[in-house]
Design a protein around this motif. Sequence first.
Motif, PDB file in Angstrom:
ATOM      1  N   ARG A 274       0.678  -1.254   0.033  1.00 13.57           N
ATOM      2  CA  ARG A 274       0.520   0.240  -0.182  1.00 13.57           C
ATOM      3  C   ARG A 274       0.824   0.967   0.155  1.00 13.57           C
ATOM      4  O   ARG A 274       1.990   1.533   0.639  1.00 13.57           O
ATOM      5  N   CYS A 275       0.621   2.598  -0.837  1.00 11.38           N
ATOM      6  CA  CYS A 275       1.815   3.297  -0.940  1.00 11.38           C
ATOM      7  C   CYS A 275       0.894   4.300   0.210  1.00 11.38           C
ATOM      8  O   CYS A 275       1.720   5.110   0.904  1.00 11.38           O
ATOM      9  N   MET A 276      -0.244   3.751   1.420  1.00  5.47           N
ATOM     10  CA  MET A 276       0.118   4.439   2.698  1.00  5.47           C
ATOM     11  C   MET A 276       0.071   3.523   4.080  1.00  5.47           C
ATOM     12  O   MET A 276      -0.649   3.845   4.705  1.00  5.47           O
ATOM     13  N   ALA A 277       1.028   2.299   3.728  1.00  7.38           N
ATOM     14  CA  ALA A 277       1.123   1.641   4.260  1.00  7.38           C
ATOM     15  C   ALA A 277       2.584   2.774   5.292  1.00  7.38           C
ATOM     16  O   ALA A 277       3.120   2.889   4.790  1.00  7.38           O
ATOM     17  N   ILE A 278       2.600   1.676   6.674  1.00  2.00           N
ATOM     18  CA  ILE A 278       3.247   2.615   7.478  1.00  2.00           C
ATOM     19  C   ILE A 278       4.227   1.763   7.780  1.00  2.00           C
ATOM     20  O   ILE A 278       4.268   0.573   8.053  1.00  2.00           O
ATOM     21  N   SER A 279       5.767   2.251   7.208  1.00  2.30           N
ATOM     22  CA  SER A 279       6.739   1.495   6.875  1.00  2.30           C
ATOM     23  C   SER A 279       7.397   1.551   8.112  1.00  2.30           C
ATOM     24  O   SER A 279       8.924   0.871   8.063  1.00  2.30           O
ATOM     25  N   ALA A 280       7.661   3.061   8.525  1.00  2.99           N
ATOM     26  CA  ALA A 280       8.849   3.497   9.582  1.00  2.99           C
ATOM     27  C   ALA A 280       7.894   3.883  11.100  1.00  2.99           C
ATOM     28  O   ALA A 280       7.582   4.258  10.610  1.00  2.99           O
ATOM     29  N   LEU A 281       8.512   3.035  11.608  1.00  6.03           N
ATOM     30  CA  LEU A 281       7.619   3.585  13.464  1.00  6.03           C
ATOM     31  C   LEU A 281       8.832   4.412  14.312  1.00  6.03           C
ATOM     32  O   LEU A 281       9.710   3.904  14.581  1.00  6.03           O
ATOM     33  N   VAL A 282       8.379   5.167  14.409  1.00  2.00           N
ATOM     34  CA  VAL A 282       9.211   6.353  14.678  1.00  2.00           C
ATOM     35  C   VAL A 282       8.860   6.821  16.942  1.00  2.00           C
ATOM     36  O   VAL A 282       7.586   7.395  16.525  1.00  2.00           O
ATOM     37  N   ALA A 283       9.671   5.432  17.272  1.00  2.00           N
ATOM     38  CA  ALA A 283       9.505   5.563  18.609  1.00  2.00           C
ATOM     39  C   ALA A 283       9.631   6.096  19.845  1.00  2.00           C
ATOM     40  O   ALA A 283      10.882   6.862  19.874  1.00  2.00           O
TER      41      ALA A 283
ATOM     42  N   ILE B  32       9.909  -0.729   0.360  1.00  2.00           N
ATOM     43  CA  ILE B  32       9.742  -1.500   0.404  1.00  2.00           C
ATOM     44  C   ILE B  32       8.889  -2.079  -0.309  1.00  2.00           C
ATOM     45  O   ILE B  32       9.193  -3.257  -1.244  1.00  2.00           O
ATOM     46  N   PHE B  33       7.697  -1.357   0.154  1.00  2.00           N
ATOM     47  CA  PHE B  33       6.438  -2.411  -0.492  1.00  2.00           C
ATOM     48  C   PHE B  33       6.726  -3.606   0.331  1.00  2.00           C
ATOM     49  O   PHE B  33       5.727  -4.251  -1.031  1.00  2.00           O
ATOM     50  N   GLY B  34       6.678  -3.846   0.822  1.00  2.00           N
ATOM     51  CA  GLY B  34       6.495  -5.272   1.381  1.00  2.00           C
ATOM     52  C   GLY B  34       6.384  -5.405   3.302  1.00  2.00           C
ATOM     53  O   GLY B  34       5.984  -3.775   3.702  1.00  2.00           O
ATOM     54  N   PRO B  35       5.251  -6.300   3.391  1.00  2.00           N
ATOM     55  CA  PRO B  35       4.958  -6.948   5.097  1.00  2.00           C
ATOM     56  C   PRO B  35       6.527  -6.651   6.404  1.00  2.00           C
ATOM     57  O   PRO B  35       6.924  -7.680   7.111  1.00  2.00           O
ATOM     58  N   VAL B  36       7.562  -5.638   6.224  1.00  2.00           N
ATOM     59  CA  VAL B  36       8.453  -5.486   6.249  1.00  2.00           C
ATOM     60  C   VAL B  36       8.741  -3.648   7.421  1.00  2.00           C
ATOM     61  O   VAL B  36       7.628  -2.749   6.899  1.00  2.00           O
ATOM     62  N   LEU B  37       8.325  -4.176   8.929  1.00  2.00           N
ATOM     63  CA  LEU B  37       7.986  -3.152   9.378  1.00  2.00           C
ATOM     64  C   LEU B  37       9.246  -2.540  10.559  1.00  2.00           C
ATOM     65  O   LEU B  37       9.752  -3.432  11.032  1.00  2.00           O
ATOM     66  N   SER B  38       9.977  -1.353  10.550  1.00  2.00           N
ATOM     67  CA  SER B  38      10.886  -0.455  10.302  1.00  2.00           C
ATOM     68  C   SER B  38      10.673  -0.168  12.188  1.00  2.00           C
ATOM     69  O   SER B  38      10.071   1.290  11.667  1.00  2.00           O
ATOM     70  N   VAL B  39      11.299   0.177  13.231  1.00  2.44           N
ATOM     71  CA  VAL B  39      11.262   0.864  14.349  1.00  2.44           C
ATOM     72  C   VAL B  39      12.300   1.974  14.426  1.00  2.44           C
ATOM     73  O   VAL B  39      13.679   1.180  14.804  1.00  2.44           O
ATOM     74  N   VAL B  40      12.433   2.977  14.632  1.00  9.01           N
ATOM     75  CA  VAL B  40      13.398   3.784  14.394  1.00  9.01           C
ATOM     76  C   VAL B  40      13.204   5.265  16.144  1.00  9.01           C
ATOM     77  O   VAL B  40      11.962   4.980  16.404  1.00  9.01           O
TER      78      VAL B  40
END
Length: 498
Positions: free
Chosen positions: A282-291, A384-392
């Motif tokens: 999804r172009c609106m997917a959350i891929s970078a979670l900034v904690a 990436i356009f895939g099921p990869v979530l990165s926590v920063v």
Amino acid sequence: MSPSRITHYVDGADWSGATDRTSQVFNPATGEVTGALDLASADLVGEVVASAAKAWPEWADTSLARRSKVLFAFRELLDRNKKEVAALITAEHGKVLDDALGEVMRGLEVAEFACGIPHLLKGGYSENASTGVDVYSLRQPLGVVAVISPFNFPAMVPMWFIPIAIACGNAVVLKPSEKDPSAALAVARLWKEAGLPDGVMNVVNGDKEAVDALLTHPDIKSVSFVGSTPIAKYVYETGTAHGKRVQALGGAKNHMLVLPDADLDLAADAAVNAGFGSAGERCMAISALVAVEPVADDLVSRIVDRMGKLRTGDGTRGCDMGPLVTGPHRDKVTGYVAAGVEEGATLVVDGRDADFDGGDDGFFLAPTLFDQVTPEMSIYRDEIFGPVLSVVRVHSYEEGLRLINDNPYGNGTAIFTNDGGAARRFQHEVEVGMVGVNVPIPVPVSYFSFGGWKSSLFGDTHAHGIEGVHFFTRGKVVTSRWLDPSHGGLNLGFPQNT
């Protein structure tokens, strides 16, 4: 079973000609080739455009009342056939049936918005702008318009543009993704059933040859595109160089900023839903979670707990997440997972090692979670356009905001907080086109407009809403002076719109 032929839709019927080139359409859950798609040559694109150009004048002169009747009929037909269209999406894209149905319903909302076209096309009027002189404005259709849509939303994205373009009096040539064209073709056939004249809605399948033919054809007046940023930039530059009006929506790297006062259960649910829904395609997917520290450890733990409950597999089997759209795309995403490990990120959950509820040759990758990601890493920099979530991890609101604003993309973002002042400050200061406050996927409703900032948009106009109406029409201002005429004739019947 041999693959079925999938062809073009021209002049109200499936195309019956011969083709020199085809491409394969897969079922991503099994890896099976299910379709052989005809690919259009530049000459065929020219024939389709000529057909649309022939049909356009009569449709442009059709009254708003009659156009609205077609729109209302189409809306009812799409609602009646939504499950069948959703099944086609799942069969070729892979997303689970509930997600596919949600996509169709969001497209349906744009059709509902377009049903109000008589009101949306109203102009302004000033009587006696000068003595005896009246001035008024109106909007008129462009002509033949092109829509080039991506694989990730094979029904919804075309619907962002087509109902409004048709309602405004244009003829449409749609070039859907060659990876999953059947849903778009099914929707196109519903337009004919709704009473739209032949030639006003056409579908031409193809690859770069077809795209370039649309971008350079002199009778195409505008181009609407959604896809990756490099291709969006190419579409914009090529189309505008050939005198076309272009709206080209590009890629994204969407951030979700979680402040220390946020409801962490709500934030964890949102991160999983927005990061892994539709396999992250999804172009609106959350891929970078900034904690914002000190919540990262707690938040990551909650996300991991939720990820353990997800089932990845065939979208028709009640799974939570389906496959990626093709084998090469799955391999590209797993390549990013390997790169993240090599670059020093902490791989918390490895989706490559999961068990999948689907065919042995399906294009599967389960939800994957990285922690301790830094801005220099490719898994952060690239879409990436895939099921990869990165926590920063960051140490303040200001650091998180700066990270988001420094990113070249500006499509969507979200903030999770219980502090109204912080949320209001964020929505004002963040340099992103679509903002969610405790909403992880802030896709605007149909009567607003969809589109990002920076490298997520090329062109000045967003999709659907009133900006969509303006994109598919041209403004005209008329200044008139008349002698006072006399009128005659008798007709006692109640006046009707026709």
